[in-house]
Design a protein around this motif. Structure first.
Motif, PDB file in Angstrom:
ATOM      1  N   LEU A   1     -58.544  19.886 -39.920  1.00  0.00           N
ATOM      2  CA  LEU A   1     -58.539  18.984 -38.793  1.00  0.00           C
ATOM      3  C   LEU A   1     -58.279  17.524 -38.906  1.00  0.00           C
ATOM      4  CD1 LEU A   1     -61.831  19.828 -37.045  1.00  0.00           C
ATOM      5  CD2 LEU A   1     -59.574  20.413 -36.252  1.00  0.00           C
ATOM      6  N   TYR A   2     -58.540  17.179 -40.134  1.00  0.00           N
ATOM      7  CA  TYR A   2     -57.970  15.812 -40.634  1.00  0.00           C
ATOM      8  C   TYR A   2     -56.593  15.651 -41.079  1.00  0.00           C
ATOM      9  CZ  TYR A   2     -59.396  16.229 -45.559  1.00  0.00           C
ATOM     10  OH  TYR A   2     -59.828  16.515 -46.807  1.00  0.00           O
ATOM     11  N   GLU A   3     -55.952  16.874 -41.429  1.00  0.00           N
ATOM     12  CA  GLU A   3     -54.529  17.059 -42.019  1.00  0.00           C
ATOM     13  C   GLU A   3     -53.625  17.108 -40.716  1.00  0.00           C
ATOM     14  OE1 GLU A   3     -54.485  20.146 -44.868  1.00  0.00           O
ATOM     15  OE2 GLU A   3     -55.239  18.838 -46.482  1.00  0.00           O
ATOM     16  N   LYS A   4     -54.053  17.655 -39.636  1.00  0.00           N
ATOM     17  CA  LYS A   4     -53.129  18.194 -38.435  1.00  0.00           C
ATOM     18  C   LYS A   4     -53.444  17.206 -37.381  1.00  0.00           C
ATOM     19  CE  LYS A   4     -51.084  21.365 -41.011  1.00  0.00           C
ATOM     20  NZ  LYS A   4     -49.709  20.909 -41.542  1.00  0.00           N
ATOM     21  N   LEU A   5     -54.810  17.185 -37.012  1.00  0.00           N
ATOM     22  CA  LEU A   5     -55.026  16.499 -35.852  1.00  0.00           C
ATOM     23  C   LEU A   5     -55.576  14.943 -35.916  1.00  0.00           C
ATOM     24  CD1 LEU A   5     -56.910  19.494 -34.087  1.00  0.00           C
ATOM     25  CD2 LEU A   5     -54.602  18.755 -33.686  1.00  0.00           C
ATOM     26  N   TYR A   6     -56.774  14.815 -36.578  1.00  0.00           N
ATOM     27  CA  TYR A   6     -57.200  13.553 -36.538  1.00  0.00           C
ATOM     28  C   TYR A   6     -56.995  12.529 -37.710  1.00  0.00           C
ATOM     29  CZ  TYR A   6     -59.869  15.826 -33.052  1.00  0.00           C
ATOM     30  OH  TYR A   6     -60.443  16.830 -32.047  1.00  0.00           O
TER      31      TYR A   6
ATOM     32  N   PRO B   1     -49.963  10.056 -33.017  1.00  0.00           N
ATOM     33  CA  PRO B   1     -48.791  11.050 -32.322  1.00  0.00           C
ATOM     34  C   PRO B   1     -47.903  11.821 -33.058  1.00  0.00           C
ATOM     35  CG  PRO B   1     -48.234   8.493 -32.350  1.00  0.00           C
ATOM     36  CD  PRO B   1     -49.544   8.596 -32.869  1.00  0.00           C
ATOM     37  N   THR B   2     -48.820  12.560 -33.930  1.00  0.00           N
ATOM     38  CA  THR B   2     -47.858  13.743 -34.709  1.00  0.00           C
ATOM     39  C   THR B   2     -47.697  15.042 -33.850  1.00  0.00           C
ATOM     40  OG1 THR B   2     -49.977  14.607 -35.609  1.00  0.00           O
ATOM     41  CG2 THR B   2     -49.098  12.735 -36.816  1.00  0.00           C
ATOM     42  N   ILE B   3     -47.114  15.944 -34.682  1.00  0.00           N
ATOM     43  CA  ILE B   3     -46.758  17.077 -33.776  1.00  0.00           C
ATOM     44  C   ILE B   3     -48.147  17.906 -33.843  1.00  0.00           C
ATOM     45  CG2 ILE B   3     -46.548  18.554 -35.973  1.00  0.00           C
ATOM     46  CD1 ILE B   3     -44.673  19.110 -32.783  1.00  0.00           C
ATOM     47  N   GLY B   4     -49.078  17.716 -34.606  1.00  0.00           N
ATOM     48  CA  GLY B   4     -50.468  18.361 -34.258  1.00  0.00           C
ATOM     49  C   GLY B   4     -51.174  17.857 -33.241  1.00  0.00           C
ATOM     50  N   VAL B   5     -50.972  16.925 -32.618  1.00  0.00           N
ATOM     51  CA  VAL B   5     -51.672  16.254 -31.260  1.00  0.00           C
ATOM     52  C   VAL B   5     -50.790  16.377 -30.163  1.00  0.00           C
ATOM     53  CG1 VAL B   5     -52.394  14.314 -30.297  1.00  0.00           C
ATOM     54  CG2 VAL B   5     -53.087  14.795 -32.630  1.00  0.00           C
ATOM     55  N   LEU B   6     -49.475  16.078 -30.440  1.00  0.00           N
ATOM     56  CA  LEU B   6     -48.391  16.332 -29.373  1.00  0.00           C
ATOM     57  C   LEU B   6     -48.066  17.775 -28.778  1.00  0.00           C
ATOM     58  CD1 LEU B   6     -45.462  13.777 -30.558  1.00  0.00           C
ATOM     59  CD2 LEU B   6     -47.449  13.330 -28.647  1.00  0.00           C
ATOM     60  N   ALA B   7     -48.345  18.838 -29.700  1.00  0.00           N
ATOM     61  CA  ALA B   7     -48.367  20.137 -29.131  1.00  0.00           C
ATOM     62  C   ALA B   7     -49.314  20.306 -28.135  1.00  0.00           C
ATOM     63  CB  ALA B   7     -48.239  21.026 -30.490  1.00  0.00           C
TER      64      ALA B   7
END
Length: 146
Positions: A33-38, A103-109
């Motif tokens: 979660l903290y590496e990809k989303l938060y 705004p990374t791919i983990g959140v934008l997707a």
């Protein structure tokens, strides 16, 4: 069944399977979660928050899969729509209000999937007549006396 609904059913199954994978990742290792989303505030992510996120994601996945199976159930269809609206609201608030997501791919997707579904899922249903009520698969006409 229309071609649109067949494509929608397939898409819902695919999104559901991906969500199940995210659920497993949330339970296995909360660093996902903290590496990809938060990524905005990774110190706020802990095991409890990851498992809560995993349960929510699993619930959304099950609802979406059930909708794909019974796409003509209007109640289930609208609940599925709400799973996407809630996900959209969650990710937008984490991005713009709380600053926990970047705004990374983990959140934008997920934002793109949720916003696409929030608009697409509202299309196939015609607006019901005010004197017709449906419960499950039965239709009941309310006769209005003048």
């Amino acid at each position: 069944m229309s071609r649109f609904l067949n494509v929608l059913r397939s898409w819902l199954v695919m999104v559901s399977i991906i969500a199940m994978g995210n659920t497993l990742q949330s339970f296995r290792d909360h660093t996902f979660l903290y590496e990809k989303l938060y990524t905005g505030k990774p110190d706020l992510v802990n095991g409890l928050q990851a498992r809560t996120f995993g349960i929510w994601t699993l619930l959304s996945s099950v609802i979406r899969c059930l909708c794909a199976i019974d796409i003509h159930n209007k109640t289930l269809y609208h609940i599925t729509l709400w799973t996407f609206l809630l996900a959209l609201g969650h990710f937008l608030s984490e991005l713009f209000v709380y600053g926990t997501a970047a705004p990374t791919i983990g959140v934008l997707a997920p934002l793109m999937v949720a916003s696409k579904h929030a608009t697409t899922l509202d299309l196939p249903w015609e607006r019901p007549s005010p004197n017709i009520h449906t419960w499950g698969t039965r239709e009941c006409r309310a006769y209005v006396s003048h």
